[in-house]
Design a protein around this motif. Sequence first.
Motif, short mmCIF file in Angstrom:
data_model
loop_
_atom_site.label_atom_id
_atom_site.label_comp_id
_atom_site.label_asym_id
_atom_site.label_seq_id
_atom_site.Cartn_x
_atom_site.Cartn_y
_atom_site.Cartn_z
N PHE A 21 0.91 -1.19 -0.23
CA PHE A 21 -0.11 -0.09 -0.13
C PHE A 21 0.83 1.28 -0.12
O PHE A 21 1.81 1.21 0.66
N VAL A 22 0.68 2.32 -0.66
CA VAL A 22 1.20 3.35 -0.98
C VAL A 22 0.49 4.75 -0.55
O VAL A 22 -0.79 4.56 -1.26
N THR A 23 0.90 5.73 -0.28
CA THR A 23 0.31 7.03 -0.20
C THR A 23 1.36 7.97 -0.36
O THR A 23 2.65 7.86 0.05
N MET A 24 0.90 9.16 -0.82
CA MET A 24 2.13 10.25 -1.28
C MET A 24 1.85 11.49 -0.19
O MET A 24 0.81 11.82 0.54
N VAL A 25 3.07 11.91 0.15
CA VAL A 25 3.08 12.93 1.22
C VAL A 25 4.10 14.05 0.64
O VAL A 25 4.71 13.82 -0.43
N ASP A 26 3.85 15.18 1.11
CA ASP A 26 4.56 16.47 0.78
C ASP A 26 6.23 16.11 0.80
O ASP A 26 7.04 16.46 -0.06
N SER A 27 6.80 15.86 1.95
CA SER A 27 8.05 15.57 2.40
C SER A 27 8.42 14.87 3.88
O SER A 27 7.34 14.64 4.26
N VAL A 28 9.56 14.26 3.77
CA VAL A 28 9.67 13.40 4.72
C VAL A 28 9.57 14.26 6.07
O VAL A 28 9.15 13.73 7.16
#
Length: 112
Positions: A21-28
């Motif tokens: 499963f993958v989700t996108m985030v703005d930055s670490v």
Amino acid sequence: MARGNTDYTKVIYNGKNGQTFVTMVDSVDDLEKWKKDPSVPLAQVVSSFQVFTSHQAGAQGLMDTAPNNVLESEFGTAKQEECIKHIMKNGSPQIKTIPERQGNTNLSNGSL
């Protein structure tokens, strides 16, 4: 004008039965701030309120939106927000760079 040459961060969670499963985030950095203080609004952390899956092909394969029945089976809920929180807490971030590409700027010179 050049396009691309930017970073994007995805959080990868390996679930049961080989599902990824993958989700996108703005930055670490934003992800780490949220982990330390969950009161930070998710809208300031995630790039997209969608959970993706690669149907047992790993995090590098083609990604589809995860169906509700798969989310329910894995996370006990089909609510995207709750699934995203679980992925962000238990997954591992991966930074990728979109390569720069240059479009043809003068079509009258005969090259395509």
